[in-house]
Design a protein around this motif. Structure first.
Motif, PDB file in Angstrom:
ATOM      1  N   THR A  16      43.205  67.563  50.002  1.00  0.00           N
ATOM      2  CA  THR A  16      43.791  68.874  50.826  1.00  0.00           C
ATOM      3  C   THR A  16      43.468  70.048  49.214  1.00  0.00           C
ATOM      4  OG1 THR A  16      45.065  68.654  52.403  1.00  0.00           O
ATOM      5  CG2 THR A  16      45.019  70.873  52.046  1.00  0.00           C
ATOM      6  N   GLU A  52      41.862  71.352  61.810  1.00  0.00           N
ATOM      7  CA  GLU A  52      41.238  71.537  60.218  1.00  0.00           C
ATOM      8  C   GLU A  52      40.041  71.448  59.448  1.00  0.00           C
ATOM      9  OE1 GLU A  52      43.946  71.028  57.524  1.00  0.00           O
ATOM     10  OE2 GLU A  52      45.610  70.916  59.727  1.00  0.00           O
ATOM     11  N   TRP A  53      39.483  70.703  60.974  1.00  0.00           N
ATOM     12  CA  TRP A  53      37.729  71.694  60.229  1.00  0.00           C
ATOM     13  C   TRP A  53      37.703  73.105  60.397  1.00  0.00           C
ATOM     14  CZ3 TRP A  53      33.599  74.238  61.830  1.00  0.00           C
ATOM     15  CH2 TRP A  53      32.362  73.864  61.814  1.00  0.00           C
ATOM     16  N   LYS A  55      40.446  74.676  59.177  1.00  0.00           N
ATOM     17  CA  LYS A  55      40.713  75.879  58.577  1.00  0.00           C
ATOM     18  C   LYS A  55      39.461  75.653  56.798  1.00  0.00           C
ATOM     19  CE  LYS A  55      45.687  74.815  60.508  1.00  0.00           C
ATOM     20  NZ  LYS A  55      46.196  74.200  59.417  1.00  0.00           N
ATOM     21  N   LYS A  56      39.540  74.501  57.176  1.00  0.00           N
ATOM     22  CA  LYS A  56      37.874  74.888  55.748  1.00  0.00           C
ATOM     23  C   LYS A  56      37.494  75.282  56.015  1.00  0.00           C
ATOM     24  CE  LYS A  56      39.189  69.538  55.422  1.00  0.00           C
ATOM     25  NZ  LYS A  56      38.663  68.097  55.638  1.00  0.00           N
TER      26      LYS A  56
END
Length: 138
Positions: A16, A52-53, A55-56
């Motif tokens: 991360t 998570e995608w 968030k990125k």
């Protein structure tokens, strides 16, 4: 370009910290080359991608602070996930035009949610949320 970004975020398996130090810069470079069609495709699929995608993506959506980036961030604010919400708000601090601020202010649920979160979050998140409100009102 849209497909290239989608695959990059999906396949990016480093730590991360590495994403936030290096990966997001690489993603931002890809975003800077987006056509209007790429942005429209991204707007369509963003909610179908894993958390998570999202968030990125949200972390690097201030490449040019354009209307497409703003629309995506505003749409992601409907999430139940506090971390994604905070990432979006943090990124939105870069959107300083009057038009951007007005688009945010036109959605009172955003400020309501921030006010609900303020008493519950840690010091760093609290400072960031307060800074967002200050910038929005300046």
């Amino acid at each position: 370009m849209y497909t290239d970004l989608d695959e990059f975020i999906t396949e990016y398996q480093h730590t991360t910290d590495f994403w936030y130090d290096v990966g997001c810069v690489m993603a931002s470079e890809k975003l800077s080359k987006f056509s209007s069609k790429d942005w429209q495709e991204l707007l369509i699929i963003v909610h179908n991608r894993p958390l998570e995608w999202q968030k990125k993506l949200a972390y690097c959506l201030d490449t040019s602070c354009n209307r497409y980036e703003l629309e995506i961030l505003l749409s992601l604010l409907s999430t139940e996930d506090e971390e994604l919400f905070e990432i979006c708000i943090d990124t939105l601090r870069s959107f300083t035009t009057q038009e951007s601020k007005q688009m945010i202010l036109d959605k009172p649920s955003i400020l309501n949610r921030i006010n609900d979160l303020l008493p519950k979050v840690g010091i760093v998140s609290k400072k960031m949320l307060e800074d967002f409100i200050t910038r929005l009102n300046s």
